[in-house]
Enzyme design. Structure first.
Site, mmCIF file in Angstrom:
data_model
loop_
_atom_site.group_PDB
_atom_site.id
_atom_site.type_symbol
_atom_site.label_atom_id
_atom_site.label_comp_id
_atom_site.label_asym_id
_atom_site.label_seq_id
_atom_site.Cartn_x
_atom_site.Cartn_y
_atom_site.Cartn_z
ATOM 1 N N HIS A 188 0.723 -1.278 0.016
ATOM 2 C CA HIS A 188 -0.074 -0.040 -0.026
ATOM 3 C C HIS A 188 0.782 1.220 0.030
ATOM 4 O O HIS A 188 1.931 1.265 0.500
ATOM 5 C CB HIS A 188 -0.894 -0.156 1.234
ATOM 6 C CG HIS A 188 -1.965 0.914 0.887
ATOM 7 N ND1 HIS A 188 -1.951 2.431 1.285
ATOM 8 C CD2 HIS A 188 -3.411 0.521 0.647
ATOM 9 C CE1 HIS A 188 -3.096 3.064 1.085
ATOM 10 N NE2 HIS A 188 -4.004 2.168 0.703
ATOM 11 N N GLU A 246 -7.843 -4.318 -0.509
ATOM 12 C CA GLU A 246 -8.488 -4.836 -1.738
ATOM 13 C C GLU A 246 -8.497 -6.407 -1.645
ATOM 14 O O GLU A 246 -9.334 -7.190 -2.225
ATOM 15 C CB GLU A 246 -7.838 -4.591 -2.918
ATOM 16 C CG GLU A 246 -8.095 -2.820 -3.286
ATOM 17 C CD GLU A 246 -7.052 -2.125 -3.981
ATOM 18 O OE1 GLU A 246 -5.910 -2.748 -4.029
ATOM 19 O OE2 GLU A 246 -7.301 -1.089 -4.673
#
Length: 362
Positions: free
Chosen positions: A249, A302
């Site tokens: 991320h 996700e």
């Protein structure tokens, strides 16, 4: 510092706004909405109250229920339908320009559109399934936004599906100045109406690099499951340059807190792919760390979003529209915050084209 030295591709690390809305804790692996850790919100308040926290700084405030409205012509492609219909609401409801209306009126407009955007996605999903959306009397039986969403779409609301969607929506309701939120703020900064600003955000979200990754995680897990050998799958993926979806991320240096909550929810709900997801997670993290020892890598939101959405039987192509439903809270809060600044976004560009030349040389 020179203009050249100031240039950051993709505006990486450039501070563009000051915000009171959300605080992703880069090092601590936490996410707070107006100071409240999302760990405290999930299971305690439904999504519509979290909308109130983000927009009004008040958990007793709520996103309203959608008002009667018939979308023009739904195709069954929910992401496209959502962008088109959200823009259409501007003229249908004759929304005022942000620089010409009060903050209270803007808040009212955003609340109406937020609720309607969820309706549009639910109706479009029903059309995509080849059936009519459920009538109002069926939808009225729902107590929460997630429940009413499922009732409109399917005519029924399995409690596990409601929990999966509500948890997902809360975890992804807001996350700072990402691409779609920035698009919403840029549009709002021009004084455009709330429908235009929200439609801009949906357009930015339609790209696979922002919000679409959960649609790719489920097929990836199916590949791993079919092969029956996560280590081999990861090795072959890395050797071929294939991207392993759901890892790393740009914000967090520690664990993505949303991933932690969604993983726990997936286990609680008995998600069918949670076992293979954990196996792949363990193998992939080890391999990625060996490949890039200087990077801090962990599963991101996700990865386990895909597992939780699968519990609610959300087809992968619908994932971007589900993300948009969750993000209406954050977008609305940012549009209001941008309106109050009264400033137009106008960054500079560094010219790197041809030197001055004559037309005869072109």
């Amino acid at each position: 510092m020179s203009e050249a030295a100031d240039f950051k591709p993709g505006l990486e690390g450039v501070v563009a706004v000051e915000t009171e809305i959300a605080e992703p804790d880069r090092e601590g692996g936490q996410l707070r909405y107006r100071g409240v850790d999302i760990e405290e919100l999930v299971g305690q308040y439904p999504y519509e109250n979290v909308w109130g926290l983000l927009v009004d700084n008040d958990l007793d405030s709520k996103m309203p229920e959608p008002e009667p409205y018939e979308p023009a012509a739904l195709s069954g492609n929910a992401p496209s339908d959502l962008q088109a219909e959200t823009a259409r609401l501007s003229s249908h409801w004759r929304l005022g320009k942000l620089n010409e209306i009060s903050d209270d009126q803007a808040r009212t407009d955003l609340a109406r559109i937020s609720a309607q955007m969820m309706e549009i996605v639910a109706r479009s999903a029903a059309v995509g399934d080849g059936r009519e959306p459920a009538p109002d009397d069926v939808v009225a039986q729902g107590d929460t936004a997630a429940e009413r969403f499922l009732l409109r779409w399917r005519g029924e609301a399995n409690p596990d599906h409601v929990k999966a969607i509500d948890t997902y929506w809360i975890c992804t309701a807001e996350h700072g100045l990402n691409a779609s939120t920035f698009a919403a703020r840029v549009t709002a900064s021009t004084g455009a109406d709330c429908g235009a600003a929200l439609s801009s955000a949906v357009g930015a979200l339609s790209g696979p690099l922002h919000g679409g990754a959960p649609a790719y995680v489920k097929p990836m897990l199916e590949e791993v499951q079919a092969m029956g050998d996560p280590e081999r799958w990861v090795r072959e993926a890395l050797e071929s340059g294939k991207r392993i979806m759901g890892f790393g991320h740009r914000i967090y240096r520690a664990e993505d807190p949303r991933s932690r909550i969604l993983k726990r929810t997936a286990k609680e709900l008995g998600a069918p792919q949670v076992e293979v997801a954990e196996q792949l997670e363990e193998v992939a993290l080890k391999a990625l760390q060996e490949k890039s020892p200087d990077r801090v890598l962990a599963t991101n939101v996700e990865y386990y979003s895909a597992i939780v959405l699968d519990v609610a039987e959300i087809p992968p192509p619908l994932a971007p529209a589900m993300f948009a439903c969750s993000r209406v809270a954050g977008w609305s809060a940012h549009i209001l915050e941008q309106k109050r600044t009264g400033r137009l976004f106008r960054p500079s560009a560094k010219y790197v084209g041809p030197a001055p030349r004559s037309l005869s040389t072109v």
